[in-house]
Design a protein around this motif. Structure first.
Motif, mmCIF file in Angstrom:
data_model
loop_
_atom_site.group_PDB
_atom_site.id
_atom_site.type_symbol
_atom_site.label_atom_id
_atom_site.label_comp_id
_atom_site.label_asym_id
_atom_site.label_seq_id
_atom_site.Cartn_x
_atom_site.Cartn_y
_atom_site.Cartn_z
ATOM 1 N N PHE A 111 36.283 19.733 21.980
ATOM 2 C CA PHE A 111 36.522 18.450 22.442
ATOM 3 C C PHE A 111 36.865 17.152 22.331
ATOM 4 C CE2 PHE A 111 32.821 20.612 21.882
ATOM 5 C CZ PHE A 111 31.540 20.443 21.422
ATOM 6 N N VAL A 112 37.384 16.268 23.385
ATOM 7 C CA VAL A 112 37.845 15.117 23.221
ATOM 8 C C VAL A 112 36.802 14.129 23.793
ATOM 9 C CG1 VAL A 112 39.910 14.742 24.461
ATOM 10 C CG2 VAL A 112 40.021 16.506 24.085
ATOM 11 N N LEU A 113 37.467 13.312 22.190
ATOM 12 C CA LEU A 113 36.076 12.330 22.583
ATOM 13 C C LEU A 113 36.565 10.799 22.816
ATOM 14 C CD1 LEU A 113 35.820 12.008 18.211
ATOM 15 C CD2 LEU A 113 34.810 13.469 19.974
ATOM 16 N N SER A 114 35.786 10.188 23.156
ATOM 17 C CA SER A 114 36.528 9.002 24.587
ATOM 18 C C SER A 114 35.612 7.996 22.984
ATOM 19 C CB SER A 114 35.013 8.910 25.223
ATOM 20 O OG SER A 114 33.719 8.527 25.085
ATOM 21 N N LYS A 115 34.744 7.825 21.381
ATOM 22 C CA LYS A 115 34.799 7.025 21.312
ATOM 23 C C LYS A 115 34.645 7.366 19.929
ATOM 24 C CE LYS A 115 30.545 5.474 23.744
ATOM 25 N NZ LYS A 115 29.173 5.592 24.019
ATOM 26 N N PRO A 116 35.367 6.556 18.562
ATOM 27 C CA PRO A 116 35.234 6.898 17.440
ATOM 28 C C PRO A 116 33.573 7.535 16.479
ATOM 29 C CG PRO A 116 35.121 4.548 17.506
ATOM 30 C CD PRO A 116 34.869 4.852 18.971
ATOM 31 N N LEU A 117 33.740 8.506 15.728
ATOM 32 C CA LEU A 117 32.308 9.128 15.494
ATOM 33 C C LEU A 117 32.665 8.907 14.081
ATOM 34 C CD1 LEU A 117 31.995 12.883 17.187
ATOM 35 C CD2 LEU A 117 30.438 11.141 16.740
ATOM 36 N N SER A 118 31.809 8.254 13.033
ATOM 37 C CA SER A 118 31.374 8.332 11.860
ATOM 38 C C SER A 118 30.853 8.573 11.173
ATOM 39 C CB SER A 118 31.900 6.319 11.803
ATOM 40 O OG SER A 118 31.889 6.103 9.791
ATOM 41 N N GLY A 119 30.579 9.591 9.916
ATOM 42 C CA GLY A 119 29.405 9.972 9.081
ATOM 43 C C GLY A 119 28.663 8.434 8.235
ATOM 44 N N PRO A 120 28.445 9.553 7.502
ATOM 45 C CA PRO A 120 27.258 10.346 7.351
ATOM 46 C C PRO A 120 26.171 10.200 8.124
ATOM 47 C CG PRO A 120 26.475 8.735 5.377
ATOM 48 C CD PRO A 120 28.335 8.360 6.227
ATOM 49 N N GLY A 121 25.153 11.145 8.590
ATOM 50 C CA GLY A 121 24.315 11.133 9.759
ATOM 51 C C GLY A 121 24.386 11.352 10.590
ATOM 52 N N THR A 122 25.783 11.690 11.673
ATOM 53 C CA THR A 122 25.860 12.419 12.673
ATOM 54 C C THR A 122 25.359 13.275 13.270
ATOM 55 O OG1 THR A 122 28.344 11.137 12.810
ATOM 56 C CG2 THR A 122 28.337 13.147 14.263
ATOM 57 N N THR A 123 24.320 13.137 14.943
ATOM 58 C CA THR A 123 24.173 14.780 15.458
ATOM 59 C C THR A 123 24.562 14.997 15.761
ATOM 60 O OG1 THR A 123 22.538 12.640 16.944
ATOM 61 C CG2 THR A 123 21.963 12.925 14.503
ATOM 62 N N ILE A 124 24.112 15.846 16.851
ATOM 63 C CA ILE A 124 24.885 16.525 17.822
ATOM 64 C C ILE A 124 24.349 15.422 19.470
ATOM 65 C CG2 ILE A 124 22.203 17.390 18.976
ATOM 66 C CD1 ILE A 124 24.059 19.637 19.712
ATOM 67 N N PHE A 125 23.583 14.201 19.075
ATOM 68 C CA PHE A 125 23.609 13.634 20.630
ATOM 69 C C PHE A 125 24.102 12.451 20.143
ATOM 70 C CE2 PHE A 125 19.291 15.104 19.147
ATOM 71 C CZ PHE A 125 19.154 15.951 20.144
ATOM 72 N N ASP A 126 24.882 12.511 19.235
ATOM 73 C CA ASP A 126 26.030 11.147 18.591
ATOM 74 C C ASP A 126 27.363 11.699 19.327
ATOM 75 O OD1 ASP A 126 23.927 9.253 17.468
ATOM 76 O OD2 ASP A 126 24.353 9.994 15.684
ATOM 77 N N VAL A 127 27.589 13.079 18.809
ATOM 78 C CA VAL A 127 28.751 13.970 19.832
ATOM 79 C C VAL A 127 28.703 14.256 20.994
ATOM 80 C CG1 VAL A 127 29.606 16.027 20.050
ATOM 81 C CG2 VAL A 127 28.944 15.372 17.624
ATOM 82 N N LEU A 128 27.574 14.639 21.313
ATOM 83 C CA LEU A 128 27.841 14.416 23.267
ATOM 84 C C LEU A 128 28.099 13.501 23.469
ATOM 85 C CD1 LEU A 128 24.869 16.789 23.539
ATOM 86 C CD2 LEU A 128 27.080 17.647 23.909
ATOM 87 N N ASP A 129 27.382 12.337 23.201
ATOM 88 C CA ASP A 129 27.637 10.701 23.843
ATOM 89 C C ASP A 129 28.825 10.301 23.507
ATOM 90 O OD1 ASP A 129 26.599 8.288 24.759
ATOM 91 O OD2 ASP A 129 27.122 6.947 22.957
ATOM 92 N N ALA A 130 29.817 10.949 22.547
ATOM 93 C CA ALA A 130 31.032 10.346 22.326
ATOM 94 C C ALA A 130 32.602 11.250 22.745
ATOM 95 C CB ALA A 130 30.997 9.822 21.201
#
Length: 261
Positions: A111-130
């Motif tokens: 997966f190559v990210l276009s946005k940062p991802l910061s937990g806690p509480g990150t979901t599959i939907f956050d990943v797909l969006d990022a």
């Protein structure tokens, strides 16, 4: 838990083992009181040592996310490691076999990210969006600790056995196809050795990335835009030898190939 001086000493041992292609005794046999947090601290010092020497952090790998991998290693929970720029290759690359120890190959999606991802509480939907796009990848395992009887504490300390990754195939948007059913045939020297589907990774490979974002939050870290995330293998580790050609056919996602000399 270990003293900071012990953590730094072990990290230095692993840096030297990587240079020498050496196999060290298991850490758990020498430091029976080690815990997982010690292992991630060792990994961080090891990574910092390499970055100070000129490497650049470009991503993370997730390991042991599928049942087949957990059975193959005898380890029952996921882990993660870091990816440096000198670990990334394009499909068709020729890799130096002597650069690695206990050389094995795994089939994954990156997966190559276009946005940062910061937990806690990150979901599959956050990943797909990022996610900018998903691309086929091979991971080259590189283990500097003896394999027999190792635990997750040993594996994490050794950067989760991350040696290199080979990217190729056809990049796709995360919503372009059902990633649960992304699949691959793994060949060694024109013989099919294994096959699998990406849903073996926690039910959906993006769930591995969500796990990583939440795990990193426990260590005060985040996933940054532009990072490459290896989401976990959906085949068991395949041993390779000098002279082997490895080819993974991902059907609609294209293929990835490399050769060891």
């Amino acid at each position: 838990m270990l003293e900071q001086s012990q953590i730094e000493s072990i990290a230095d041992e692993l840096v030297q083992a990587d240079k020498d292609r050496a196999i060290l005794p298991k850490l758990t046999s020498r430091y029976p009181g080690m815990v997982i947090e010690d292992s991630y601290a060792i990994q961080k010092v090891w990574s910092d040592r390499r970055i100070a020497a000129g490497a650049r952090l470009v991503g993370h790998k997730i390991g042991l996310t599928s049942k087949v991998m957990q059975v193959a290693t005898g380890i029952s929970e996921p882990d993660y490691g870091v990816i440096h720029d000198d670990m990334v290759y394009e499909s068709g690359s020729v890799l130096e076999f002597d650069r690695y120890s206990n050389v094995r190959i795994e089939v994954e999606l990156a997966f190559v990210l276009s946005k940062p991802l910061s937990g806690p509480g990150t979901t599959i939907f956050d990943v797909l969006d990022a996610t900018a796009y998903v691309v086929p990848a091979l991971e080259v395992l590189n283990s500097h600790l003896e394999l027999e009887g190792r635990t997750i504490v040993d594996t994490i300390s050794d950067n989760a056995a991350m040696g290199a990754m080979v990217l190729g195939g056809r990049p796709v948007k995360a919503d372009e196809l059902d990633l649960t059913w992304a699949k691959a045939l793994l060949y060694r020297n024109e013989t099919i050795e294994d096959s699998g589907v990406a849903g073996a990774v926690l039910g959906h490979p993006a769930l591995g990335v969500a796990w990583l974002a939440n795990k990193l939050a426990q260590h005060g870290q985040t996933l940054e835009a532009g990072e490459i995330i290896l989401a976990g293998s959906f085949t068991k580790p395949m041993w390779v030898e000098r002279g082997d050609t490895v080819h993974a056919d991902y059907h609609e996602l294209g293929s990835v190939t490399c050769r060891f000399v």
